[in-house]
Design a protein around this motif. Sequence first.
Motif, PDB file in Angstrom:
ATOM      1  N   ARG A 195      -2.476  35.070  28.112  1.00  0.00           N
ATOM      2  CA  ARG A 195      -2.073  34.597  29.436  1.00  0.00           C
ATOM      3  C   ARG A 195      -2.923  35.136  30.575  1.00  0.00           C
ATOM      4  O   ARG A 195      -2.779  34.689  31.707  1.00  0.00           O
ATOM      5  N   VAL A 196      -3.790  36.107  30.267  1.00  0.00           N
ATOM      6  CA  VAL A 196      -4.658  36.662  31.310  1.00  0.00           C
ATOM      7  C   VAL A 196      -6.125  36.552  30.913  1.00  0.00           C
ATOM      8  O   VAL A 196      -6.910  35.854  31.558  1.00  0.00           O
ATOM      9  N   LEU A 197      -6.496  37.239  29.844  1.00  0.00           N
ATOM     10  CA  LEU A 197      -7.904  37.333  29.474  1.00  0.00           C
ATOM     11  C   LEU A 197      -8.470  35.995  29.000  1.00  0.00           C
ATOM     12  O   LEU A 197      -9.552  35.581  29.444  1.00  0.00           O
ATOM     13  N   LEU A 198      -7.765  35.315  28.107  1.00  0.00           N
ATOM     14  CA  LEU A 198      -8.279  34.059  27.558  1.00  0.00           C
ATOM     15  C   LEU A 198      -8.468  32.977  28.630  1.00  0.00           C
ATOM     16  O   LEU A 198      -9.522  32.328  28.672  1.00  0.00           O
ATOM     17  N   PRO A 199      -7.488  32.736  29.526  1.00  0.00           N
ATOM     18  CA  PRO A 199      -7.714  31.744  30.584  1.00  0.00           C
ATOM     19  C   PRO A 199      -8.909  32.086  31.484  1.00  0.00           C
ATOM     20  O   PRO A 199      -9.662  31.202  31.879  1.00  0.00           O
ATOM     21  N   ILE A 200      -9.072  33.386  31.793  1.00  0.00           N
ATOM     22  CA  ILE A 200     -10.203  33.790  32.632  1.00  0.00           C
ATOM     23  C   ILE A 200     -11.528  33.525  31.923  1.00  0.00           C
ATOM     24  O   ILE A 200     -12.478  32.992  32.508  1.00  0.00           O
ATOM     25  N   VAL A 201     -11.585  33.876  30.630  1.00  0.00           N
ATOM     26  CA  VAL A 201     -12.815  33.662  29.862  1.00  0.00           C
ATOM     27  C   VAL A 201     -13.134  32.176  29.740  1.00  0.00           C
ATOM     28  O   VAL A 201     -14.287  31.751  29.900  1.00  0.00           O
ATOM     29  N   LEU A 202     -12.124  31.353  29.465  1.00  0.00           N
ATOM     30  CA  LEU A 202     -12.346  29.909  29.332  1.00  0.00           C
ATOM     31  C   LEU A 202     -12.805  29.294  30.647  1.00  0.00           C
ATOM     32  O   LEU A 202     -13.732  28.478  30.674  1.00  0.00           O
ATOM     33  N   ALA A 203     -12.158  29.687  31.753  1.00  0.00           N
ATOM     34  CA  ALA A 203     -12.553  29.154  33.061  1.00  0.00           C
ATOM     35  C   ALA A 203     -13.979  29.569  33.404  1.00  0.00           C
ATOM     36  O   ALA A 203     -14.774  28.763  33.907  1.00  0.00           O
ATOM     37  N   ALA A 204     -14.329  30.835  33.117  1.00  0.00           N
ATOM     38  CA  ALA A 204     -15.686  31.312  33.390  1.00  0.00           C
ATOM     39  C   ALA A 204     -16.704  30.584  32.524  1.00  0.00           C
ATOM     40  O   ALA A 204     -17.797  30.237  32.983  1.00  0.00           O
TER      41      ALA A 204
END
Length: 230
Positions: free
Chosen positions: A68-77
């Motif tokens: 809910r935090v790291l994966l969405p940030i990585v995907l968006a980046a």
Amino acid sequence: MTSLQDKRFLVRAAFFALFLLAPPLDLLRFDLSQGHAILLGQPWVIGVDRFVGGEISAGHLAFNVLTRVLLPIVLAAAVLVGVSYKWGRVYCGWLCPHFSVVETINALMQRTIGKHSLWDRRRLPELRPDGSALKPRPIWWPATMAAALFFAFLWAVALLTYLLPPGEIYSNLWHASLTPNQARFIGVGTLLLFIEFTFARHLFCRFGCAVGLFQSLAWMANKKALVIGF
């Protein structure tokens, strides 16, 4: 037939509207009063309180942080970098709500002083590409300053609705009953954004925006990337 610039304007205007409406529609915001994010109308919680209360294990908490935090940030980046690697700063030109303000005030500045920015050394040609002439007139100064102030206020209010319940903020504005902290946030935010929109629009895009910087770095890494031709 709609030109490319007309399409870009429509897309940019739609994204600017989304930027303003995302909090009141509960599409995306972080509610400080509730202590968690809201995504598509649903609470987006990590579960720290439940972990402290012994309701979930450390492994469950770690899984929530990952998904809910790291994966969405990585995907968006990854999406941002991938698009930028191929096409450059597409987000800036087609979506960025800040750049929408930049181009609007640029156009007013050109009508006022013949330049997009106070810091430009040379004035733009009065003869435009479509054959029409645009002669700068100082009479446009009030409209230019009013636009900068309006967008600064709009941005300050919008940013506050990403942190506090939008219904409360808009109701307090309508009834002139903002709390001291709410009034302070909007007042200081409006002042700082007005200064930035008036004097430092391009400087912020060039030196202050992390999203723009990462797009530029990704674009420069691709020797076969699309570039503007003259």
